[in-house]
Design a protein around this motif. Structure first.
Motif, short mmCIF file in Angstrom:
data_model
loop_
_atom_site.label_atom_id
_atom_site.label_comp_id
_atom_site.label_asym_id
_atom_site.label_seq_id
_atom_site.Cartn_x
_atom_site.Cartn_y
_atom_site.Cartn_z
N LEU A 289 0.86 -1.17 0.00
CA LEU A 289 0.00 0.00 0.00
C LEU A 289 0.90 1.23 0.00
CD1 LEU A 289 -2.98 0.96 0.15
CD2 LEU A 289 -2.66 1.18 2.62
N VAL A 290 0.77 2.06 -1.03
CA VAL A 290 1.55 3.29 -1.13
C VAL A 290 0.67 4.44 -0.70
CG1 VAL A 290 2.85 4.80 -2.67
CG2 VAL A 290 2.89 2.33 -3.04
N ASN A 291 1.11 5.18 0.32
CA ASN A 291 0.38 6.34 0.83
C ASN A 291 1.19 7.61 0.57
OD1 ASN A 291 -2.18 5.75 2.49
ND2 ASN A 291 -0.78 4.19 3.23
N GLU A 292 0.51 8.66 0.17
CA GLU A 292 1.14 9.97 0.02
C GLU A 292 0.61 10.89 1.12
OE1 GLU A 292 1.63 13.02 -3.65
OE2 GLU A 292 -0.38 12.91 -2.77
N TYR A 293 1.52 11.48 1.88
CA TYR A 293 1.16 12.42 2.94
C TYR A 293 1.73 13.79 2.61
CZ TYR A 293 0.29 8.26 5.87
OH TYR A 293 -0.16 7.07 6.39
N GLN A 294 0.87 14.77 2.45
CA GLN A 294 1.30 16.16 2.36
C GLN A 294 1.43 16.72 3.77
OE1 GLN A 294 2.29 17.57 -0.31
NE2 GLN A 294 1.40 16.31 -1.97
N PRO A 295 2.22 17.79 3.98
CA PRO A 295 2.30 18.39 5.32
C PRO A 295 0.91 18.69 5.87
CG PRO A 295 3.94 19.36 3.86
CD PRO A 295 3.09 18.48 3.00
N ARG B 159 7.44 19.16 8.23
CA ARG B 159 7.22 18.03 7.34
C ARG B 159 7.20 18.50 5.89
NH1 ARG B 159 2.35 14.47 10.16
NH2 ARG B 159 3.44 14.02 12.13
N SER B 160 7.59 17.62 5.00
CA SER B 160 7.41 17.82 3.57
C SER B 160 6.64 16.63 3.01
CB SER B 160 8.77 17.98 2.87
OG SER B 160 9.60 16.85 3.12
N ARG B 161 6.47 16.58 1.72
CA ARG B 161 5.71 15.48 1.11
C ARG B 161 6.40 14.15 1.44
NH1 ARG B 161 6.21 12.81 -4.00
NH2 ARG B 161 4.25 11.86 -4.69
N ARG B 162 5.61 13.21 1.95
CA ARG B 162 6.12 11.88 2.29
C ARG B 162 5.35 10.83 1.52
NH1 ARG B 162 4.16 8.14 6.37
NH2 ARG B 162 5.75 6.57 6.88
N VAL B 163 6.06 9.86 1.00
CA VAL B 163 5.45 8.69 0.38
C VAL B 163 5.90 7.47 1.17
CG1 VAL B 163 5.35 7.23 -1.68
CG2 VAL B 163 5.33 9.72 -1.92
N SER B 164 4.96 6.69 1.64
CA SER B 164 5.30 5.50 2.43
C SER B 164 4.88 4.25 1.67
CB SER B 164 4.62 5.53 3.79
OG SER B 164 3.22 5.36 3.68
N LEU B 165 5.71 3.22 1.79
CA LEU B 165 5.41 1.90 1.25
C LEU B 165 5.15 0.97 2.43
CD1 LEU B 165 6.84 3.29 -1.17
CD2 LEU B 165 7.80 1.05 -1.75
N THR B 166 3.95 0.46 2.56
CA THR B 166 3.62 -0.50 3.60
C THR B 166 3.51 -1.87 2.95
OG1 THR B 166 2.41 1.16 4.89
CG2 THR B 166 1.98 -1.16 5.40
N LEU B 167 4.44 -2.75 3.30
CA LEU B 167 4.53 -4.07 2.70
C LEU B 167 4.04 -5.12 3.68
CD1 LEU B 167 7.91 -2.99 1.47
CD2 LEU B 167 6.41 -4.13 -0.16
N ARG B 168 3.10 -5.95 3.23
CA ARG B 168 2.51 -6.97 4.09
C ARG B 168 2.25 -8.24 3.27
NH1 ARG B 168 -1.76 -2.57 6.18
NH2 ARG B 168 -1.96 -2.48 3.93
N ARG B 169 1.90 -9.29 3.97
CA ARG B 169 1.60 -10.56 3.32
C ARG B 169 0.13 -10.90 3.53
NH1 ARG B 169 4.07 -14.46 0.74
NH2 ARG B 169 3.31 -16.61 0.81
N VAL B 170 -0.65 -10.83 2.47
CA VAL B 170 -2.06 -11.22 2.52
C VAL B 170 -2.13 -12.74 2.64
CG1 VAL B 170 -4.25 -11.21 1.28
CG2 VAL B 170 -2.73 -9.22 1.14
N LEU B 171 -2.96 -13.23 3.57
CA LEU B 171 -3.01 -14.66 3.85
C LEU B 171 -3.98 -15.40 2.94
CD1 LEU B 171 -2.95 -14.55 7.76
CD2 LEU B 171 -1.04 -15.01 6.20
N ASN B 172 -5.11 -14.79 2.66
CA ASN B 172 -6.13 -15.47 1.87
C ASN B 172 -6.05 -14.99 0.42
OD1 ASN B 172 -8.29 -17.00 1.06
ND2 ASN B 172 -9.83 -15.84 2.18
N VAL B 173 -5.32 -15.76 -0.40
CA VAL B 173 -5.10 -15.41 -1.80
C VAL B 173 -5.77 -16.46 -2.67
CG1 VAL B 173 -3.35 -15.06 -3.60
CG2 VAL B 173 -2.93 -14.25 -1.27
N GLN B 174 -6.39 -16.02 -3.73
CA GLN B 174 -7.10 -16.94 -4.62
C GLN B 174 -6.19 -18.08 -5.07
OE1 GLN B 174 -8.44 -15.93 -8.82
NE2 GLN B 174 -10.38 -15.72 -7.70
N GLY B 175 -6.65 -19.29 -4.84
CA GLY B 175 -5.90 -20.47 -5.26
C GLY B 175 -4.99 -21.04 -4.22
#
Length: 212
Positions: free
Chosen positions: A66-72, A184-200
């Motif tokens: 999930l990529v989030n953009e935060y402005q000040p 603060r200035s413009r921040r972009v965060s990458l939240t990396l996770r593992r989804v457990l219930n994946v098709q197949g």
């Protein structure tokens, strides 16, 4: 950060927060399996670095970002990522520092809330702050266990941060050392996770090693 600039379309988290976000890897949902989608090469590179560093297991790496953009002045209300994911999260901060709070909710019903997208009001009045972390630009935070499963986390909506606030854990001691405050200035965060219930398949929820 240059790659994030090239995201063709952003979603909006809601009028109250004003944040923009984008989801990669698929669209997780509590009630049905996620249809997996390939991660972009620039996100896959980050996943490879997490694996090569031993932070996440090679046989169960993150499959969603999930990529989030935060402005000040923007933040995100206290929440838990929830049981859709393996019980860990890796957050990479780009472009700006940020203060992230771990909090305990006054109302037990707040626990177990799922991560946005959704509409947030950034109301911080109902939480008790347990600890605050000053995350540096280009810093990586990985949390798991009780921090993931029991407590909520949030980013307070502020234009600047007071680096002298009592109990603040500074992962980079040089931030704000001259003035005591840092805008603060413009921040972009990458939240990396593992989804457990994946098709197949049902993904394994394996342990991770916590590295700051």
């Amino acid at each position: 950060l240059r790659c994030a600039q090239c995201i063709p379309s952003w979603m909006h988290a809601g009028k109250a927060s004003g944040r923009r976000l984008q989801s990669f890897g698929g669209k997780p949902a509590p009630s049905e399996p996620m249809v997996p989608e390939p991660l972009p090469p620039w996100i896959q590179w980050v996943v490879h670095r997490l694996v090569d560093s031993g932070i996440v297991p090679a046989d169960a790496p993150p499959n969603h970002c999930l990529v989030n953009e935060y402005q000040p002045g923007q933040g995100i209300e206290a929440h838990q990522d929830g049981p859709m994911y393996a019980p860990y999260a890796a957050i990479l901060s780009l472009g700006s520092h940020i203060v992230l709070d771990f909090v305990a909710s006054v109302d037990p019903s707040e626990r177990g809330r799922l991560d946005p997208p959704g509409i947030e009001d950034d109301n911080d009045d109902c939480e008790e702050v347990l600890t605050s972390l000053l995350l540096p630009r280009r810093g990586l935070l990985v949390f798991a266990g009780e921090a993931y499963e029991r407590y909520l986390h949030r980013v307070p909506a502020r234009m600047e941060d007071d680096t002298t606030q009592p109990g603040l854990l500074k992962l980079d001691a040089s931030i704000g050392e001259e003035t005591g405050t840092v805008p603060r200035s413009r921040r972009v965060s990458l939240t990396l996770r593992r989804v457990l219930n994946v098709q197949g398949t049902l993904q394994a929820a394996t342990d991770v090693t916590l590295v700051l």
